[in-house]
Design a protein around this motif. Sequence first.
Motif, PDB file in Angstrom:
ATOM      1  N   PRO A  16      -0.964  -2.230  -7.648  1.00 60.34           N
ATOM      2  CA  PRO A  16      -1.624  -1.330  -8.596  1.00 60.34           C
ATOM      3  C   PRO A  16      -2.640  -2.003  -9.516  1.00 60.34           C
ATOM      4  N   ASP A  17      -2.369  -3.222  -9.973  1.00 65.24           N
ATOM      5  CA  ASP A  17      -3.309  -3.894 -10.874  1.00 65.24           C
ATOM      6  C   ASP A  17      -4.584  -4.313 -10.147  1.00 65.24           C
ATOM      7  N   GLN A  18      -4.481  -4.502  -8.849  1.00 67.87           N
ATOM      8  CA  GLN A  18      -5.628  -4.923  -8.037  1.00 67.87           C
ATOM      9  C   GLN A  18      -6.330  -3.718  -7.393  1.00 67.87           C
ATOM     10  N   LYS A  19      -5.739  -2.541  -7.550  1.00 66.28           N
ATOM     11  CA  LYS A  19      -6.255  -1.312  -6.948  1.00 66.28           C
ATOM     12  C   LYS A  19      -6.399  -1.465  -5.433  1.00 66.28           C
ATOM     13  N   LYS A  20      -5.342  -2.015  -4.804  1.00 72.55           N
ATOM     14  CA  LYS A  20      -5.329  -2.211  -3.360  1.00 72.55           C
ATOM     15  C   LYS A  20      -4.049  -1.635  -2.782  1.00 72.55           C
ATOM     16  N   SER A  21      -4.169  -1.035  -1.593  1.00 77.11           N
ATOM     17  CA  SER A  21      -3.023  -0.537  -0.838  1.00 77.11           C
ATOM     18  C   SER A  21      -3.292  -0.785   0.632  1.00 77.11           C
ATOM     19  N   VAL A  22      -2.253  -1.231   1.350  1.00 75.93           N
ATOM     20  CA  VAL A  22      -2.399  -1.485   2.779  1.00 75.93           C
ATOM     21  C   VAL A  22      -1.205  -0.852   3.489  1.00 75.93           C
ATOM     22  N   ARG A  23      -1.511  -0.077   4.508  1.00 79.67           N
ATOM     23  CA  ARG A  23      -0.485   0.627   5.274  1.00 79.67           C
ATOM     24  C   ARG A  23      -0.182  -0.136   6.557  1.00 79.67           C
ATOM     25  N   SER A  24       1.089  -0.134   6.950  1.00 74.82           N
ATOM     26  CA  SER A  24       1.477  -0.727   8.227  1.00 74.82           C
ATOM     27  C   SER A  24       1.047   0.205   9.365  1.00 74.82           C
ATOM     28  N   GLU A  25       1.149  -0.306  10.557  1.00 70.37           N
ATOM     29  CA  GLU A  25       0.933   0.590  11.696  1.00 70.37           C
ATOM     30  C   GLU A  25       2.153   1.503  11.818  1.00 70.37           C
ATOM     31  N   GLN A  26       1.996   2.618  12.511  1.00 72.38           N
ATOM     32  CA  GLN A  26       3.106   3.532  12.757  1.00 72.38           C
ATOM     33  C   GLN A  26       4.073   2.825  13.724  1.00 72.38           C
ATOM     34  N   VAL A  27       5.350   2.765  13.351  1.00 69.74           N
ATOM     35  CA  VAL A  27       6.363   2.107  14.163  1.00 69.74           C
ATOM     36  C   VAL A  27       7.167   3.177  14.899  1.00 69.74           C
ATOM     37  N   THR A  28       7.396   2.938  16.188  1.00 72.33           N
ATOM     38  CA  THR A  28       8.172   3.898  16.978  1.00 72.33           C
ATOM     39  C   THR A  28       9.278   3.156  17.726  1.00 72.33           C
ATOM     40  N   PHE A  29      10.509   3.609  17.522  1.00 71.16           N
ATOM     41  CA  PHE A  29      11.657   3.107  18.280  1.00 71.16           C
ATOM     42  C   PHE A  29      12.071   4.230  19.231  1.00 71.16           C
TER      43      PHE A  29
END
Length: 150
Positions: free
Chosen positions: A133-146
């Motif tokens: 939040p302090d860096q104003k950055k967000s990174v999403r993982s890839e969609q995981v499927t089992f």
Amino acid sequence: MRRRYLMLLAAPLLASSVALAPAHVAQAGTAGTSGVKQAVKVTKVEVVTLLKPGETVECNGTPVAMAFDGKVTATGPGTVRYHWTVNASRARVSPGSFAFGAGTSTKVVLQVVDMPAPRNAKAVTGYVTLHLPDQKKSVRSEQVTFPCKK
């Protein structure tokens, strides 16, 4: 006699105020440094899925654990706060922080989440997002499927 009595009472008070003065000055000197902006700069953020290819799971109503590594690379000293979210939820999960020193370094944090595995499902899917939040950055993982065991 009364004057001597007052002097005896005043002596410990005077001594304690002299003894406390340096400590008070030291606290005042450090209080001003907490407002200084930190020099830490995040240069890279990634989320790695820790999934074995081809792994299948039991879909019997018991949640399935999915593991992710959050990797943050930064330059300069300071603290970087983070938290996770799971799937589309906005609920903050596992908040924490990284302390960086001078130079460039990478910190890693493991995040394990339980994804629902309904009975008779064909697969269990999910993803996480690492937020700074302090860096104003967000990174999403890839969609995981089992895939579910038959």
